[in-house]
Motif scaffolding. Structure first.
Motif, PDB file in Angstrom:
ATOM      1  N   ARG A 101     -69.985 -76.413  25.700  1.00 43.07           N
ATOM      2  CA  ARG A 101     -69.488 -76.137  27.042  1.00 43.07           C
ATOM      3  C   ARG A 101     -68.514 -77.225  27.501  1.00 43.07           C
ATOM      4  N   ASN A 102     -68.831 -78.474  27.219  1.00 43.63           N
ATOM      5  CA  ASN A 102     -67.939 -79.568  27.603  1.00 43.63           C
ATOM      6  C   ASN A 102     -66.597 -79.473  26.881  1.00 43.63           C
ATOM      7  N   ARG A 103     -66.647 -79.114  25.610  1.00 36.87           N
ATOM      8  CA  ARG A 103     -65.400 -78.983  24.840  1.00 36.87           C
ATOM      9  C   ARG A 103     -64.524 -77.880  25.428  1.00 36.87           C
ATOM     10  N   GLU A 104     -65.122 -76.755  25.777  1.00 37.91           N
ATOM     11  CA  GLU A 104     -64.351 -75.658  26.345  1.00 37.91           C
ATOM     12  C   GLU A 104     -63.773 -76.033  27.712  1.00 37.91           C
ATOM     13  N   ARG A 105     -64.533 -76.788  28.505  1.00 37.41           N
ATOM     14  CA  ARG A 105     -64.017 -77.231  29.801  1.00 37.41           C
ATOM     15  C   ARG A 105     -62.834 -78.171  29.618  1.00 37.41           C
ATOM     16  N   LEU A 106     -62.918 -79.054  28.640  1.00 31.88           N
ATOM     17  CA  LEU A 106     -61.808 -79.973  28.358  1.00 31.88           C
ATOM     18  C   LEU A 106     -60.568 -79.209  27.888  1.00 31.88           C
ATOM     19  N   LEU A 107     -60.759 -78.229  27.025  1.00 37.09           N
ATOM     20  CA  LEU A 107     -59.627 -77.446  26.523  1.00 37.09           C
ATOM     21  C   LEU A 107     -58.955 -76.673  27.655  1.00 37.09           C
ATOM     22  N   GLU A 108     -59.744 -76.080  28.534  1.00 40.05           N
ATOM     23  CA  GLU A 108     -59.168 -75.321  29.644  1.00 40.05           C
ATOM     24  C   GLU A 108     -58.381 -76.236  30.569  1.00 40.05           C
ATOM     25  N   SER A 109     -58.934 -77.401  30.867  1.00 39.37           N
ATOM     26  CA  SER A 109     -58.228 -78.361  31.711  1.00 39.37           C
ATOM     27  C   SER A 109     -56.953 -78.840  31.031  1.00 39.37           C
ATOM     28  N   ALA A 110     -57.036 -79.104  29.716  1.00 37.42           N
ATOM     29  CA  ALA A 110     -55.870 -79.592  28.980  1.00 37.42           C
ATOM     30  C   ALA A 110     -54.772 -78.538  28.907  1.00 37.42           C
ATOM     31  N   ARG A 111     -55.136 -77.271  28.749  1.00 34.53           N
ATOM     32  CA  ARG A 111     -54.123 -76.207  28.703  1.00 34.53           C
ATOM     33  C   ARG A 111     -53.267 -76.234  29.960  1.00 34.53           C
ATOM     34  N   HIS A 112     -53.910 -76.307  31.109  1.00 34.08           N
ATOM     35  CA  HIS A 112     -53.165 -76.309  32.368  1.00 34.08           C
ATOM     36  C   HIS A 112     -52.328 -77.581  32.512  1.00 34.08           C
ATOM     37  N   ALA A 113     -52.928 -78.727  32.213  1.00 34.56           N
ATOM     38  CA  ALA A 113     -52.228 -79.999  32.391  1.00 34.56           C
ATOM     39  C   ALA A 113     -51.043 -80.120  31.444  1.00 34.56           C
ATOM     40  N   PHE A 114     -51.242 -79.786  30.170  1.00 35.65           N
ATOM     41  CA  PHE A 114     -50.154 -79.895  29.203  1.00 35.65           C
ATOM     42  C   PHE A 114     -49.031 -78.909  29.510  1.00 35.65           C
ATOM     43  N   ALA A 115     -49.375 -77.679  29.860  1.00 40.59           N
ATOM     44  CA  ALA A 115     -48.341 -76.680  30.153  1.00 40.59           C
ATOM     45  C   ALA A 115     -47.486 -77.102  31.337  1.00 40.59           C
ATOM     46  N   GLU A 116     -48.104 -77.716  32.336  1.00 38.10           N
ATOM     47  CA  GLU A 116     -47.384 -78.088  33.550  1.00 38.10           C
ATOM     48  C   GLU A 116     -46.696 -79.437  33.424  1.00 38.10           C
ATOM     49  N   ARG A 117     -47.336 -80.405  32.765  1.00 37.91           N
ATOM     50  CA  ARG A 117     -46.832 -81.776  32.779  1.00 37.91           C
ATOM     51  C   ARG A 117     -46.373 -82.271  31.419  1.00 37.91           C
ATOM     52  N   GLY A 118     -46.531 -81.470  30.378  1.00 35.68           N
ATOM     53  CA  GLY A 118     -46.064 -81.867  29.061  1.00 35.68           C
ATOM     54  C   GLY A 118     -47.121 -82.609  28.260  1.00 35.68           C
ATOM     55  N   ALA A 119     -46.745 -82.995  27.046  1.00 42.31           N
ATOM     56  CA  ALA A 119     -47.688 -83.610  26.110  1.00 42.31           C
ATOM     57  C   ALA A 119     -48.196 -84.960  26.582  1.00 42.31           C
ATOM     58  N   GLN A 120     -47.515 -85.588  27.541  1.00 40.41           N
ATOM     59  CA  GLN A 120     -47.933 -86.889  28.037  1.00 40.41           C
ATOM     60  C   GLN A 120     -48.817 -86.806  29.278  1.00 40.41           C
ATOM     61  N   ALA A 121     -49.322 -85.627  29.611  1.00 41.51           N
ATOM     62  CA  ALA A 121     -50.243 -85.504  30.743  1.00 41.51           C
ATOM     63  C   ALA A 121     -51.388 -86.500  30.568  1.00 41.51           C
ATOM     64  N   ALA A 122     -51.789 -87.134  31.654  1.00 47.75           N
ATOM     65  CA  ALA A 122     -52.809 -88.184  31.594  1.00 47.75           C
ATOM     66  C   ALA A 122     -54.139 -87.638  31.102  1.00 47.75           C
ATOM     67  N   LEU A 123     -54.693 -88.273  30.082  1.00 45.30           N
ATOM     68  CA  LEU A 123     -55.942 -87.800  29.513  1.00 45.30           C
ATOM     69  C   LEU A 123     -57.119 -88.027  30.451  1.00 45.30           C
ATOM     70  N   ASP A 124     -57.091 -89.125  31.212  1.00 45.61           N
ATOM     71  CA  ASP A 124     -58.195 -89.327  32.153  1.00 45.61           C
ATOM     72  C   ASP A 124     -58.163 -88.264  33.245  1.00 45.61           C
ATOM     73  N   GLY A 125     -56.951 -87.808  33.621  1.00 46.29           N
ATOM     74  CA  GLY A 125     -56.843 -86.729  34.592  1.00 46.29           C
ATOM     75  C   GLY A 125     -57.381 -85.416  34.038  1.00 46.29           C
ATOM     76  N   ILE A 126     -57.132 -85.169  32.759  1.00 45.56           N
ATOM     77  CA  ILE A 126     -57.657 -83.956  32.118  1.00 45.56           C
ATOM     78  C   ILE A 126     -59.183 -83.975  32.136  1.00 45.56           C
ATOM     79  N   ALA A 127     -59.773 -85.119  31.778  1.00 50.41           N
ATOM     80  CA  ALA A 127     -61.229 -85.225  31.794  1.00 50.41           C
ATOM     81  C   ALA A 127     -61.768 -85.050  33.211  1.00 50.41           C
ATOM     82  N   ARG A 128     -61.100 -85.673  34.183  1.00 50.96           N
ATOM     83  CA  ARG A 128     -61.573 -85.590  35.567  1.00 50.96           C
ATOM     84  C   ARG A 128     -61.523 -84.155  36.078  1.00 50.96           C
ATOM     85  N   GLU A 129     -60.433 -83.438  35.775  1.00 51.83           N
ATOM     86  CA  GLU A 129     -60.311 -82.052  36.221  1.00 51.83           C
ATOM     87  C   GLU A 129     -61.369 -81.157  35.564  1.00 51.83           C
TER      88      GLU A 129
END
Length: 223
Positions: A15-43
């Motif tokens: 479940r945690n992995r899927e939550r991280l992937l979903e958050s990362a999809r949105h962050a990377f698509a909007e902000r690019g490959a350099q989206a902050a990883l701590d922000g992805i985890a927090r979201e």
């Protein structure tokens, strides 16, 4: 002594992995490959350490997010050499690649770079380059594309289109198509100008695309 917390179960980890992937999809698509990883985890409602347990490097997370889309892109590109009209195959190649890039900033960042030493990404990039070369050569043999165009020229257009898409994303998100179609006219064999700058060879292109570092995984701000 207070009872210790139960360790996370396999279901919790999934479940945690899927939550991280979903958050990362949105962050990377909007902000690019350099989206902050701590922000992805927090979201995702998790701590950064949990992210690194699942994805030790930024490249691991990028690959997990983008792999399904990469396979869909490959399916589209693999079909192009079979199109009856070589010019239509060539036009479609550029439009397919540039469209995928424009829709997802991280996808564009990923396709525009190579990561030497990482077998997963090298296999995808290598196949895309080989297919693009087949489409280009077929169009040249048919007299539809000028003979002095190289595969490196296609990727230079890809990079340029990516910058256009990024700059116009919030004002005119389809403006990149105009840029690509203007460039396509420049690739036509008829009414051509002599090129004043020599083409790159494969080694120059690879060096320009390569991300330095062990396994090419050391994108800036890796952790």
């Amino acid at each position: 002594m207070p009872a210790s917390k139960n360790p996370p179960t396999r279901r919790d980890a999934h479940r945690n992995r899927e939550r991280l992937l979903e958050s990362a999809r949105h962050a990377f698509a909007e902000r690019g490959a350099q989206a902050a990883l701590d922000g992805i985890a927090r979201e995702a409602g998790l701590v950064t350490g949990t992210l690194y347990r699942h994805f030790p490097t930024r490249l691991d997370l990028l690959w997990a997010v983008l792999e399904p889309k990469l396979h869909r892109l490959l399916d589209e590109v693999r079909a192009l050499p079979e199109l009856e009209d070589p010019w239509e195959a060539f036009r479609s190649l550029l439009e397919v690649l540039c469209s995928a890039q424009a829709e997802d900033r991280a996808f564009g960042d990923f396709l525009a770079k190579r990561f030497p030493g990482d077998d997963r990404t090298e296999a995808v990039h290598g196949e895309i380059c080989a297919l693009a070369q087949r489409v280009l050569e077929r169009a040249q043999e048919a007299g539809a594309v000028r003979s002095d165009v190289t595969g490196a020229d296609l990727f230079l257009l890809f990079w340029a289109s990516g910058r256009v898409a990024e700059a116009t994303r919030h004002v005119a998100p389809s403006m990149w198509r105009r840029h690509v179609y203007l460039a396509l006219d420049g690739f036509r064999a008829s009414n051509r100008l002599d090129l004043q700058e020599p083409a790159w060879d494969a080694d120059q292109l690879h060096r320009a695309m390569a991300v330095p570092g062990k396994h090419g995984a050391e994108l800036p701000e890796l952790r």
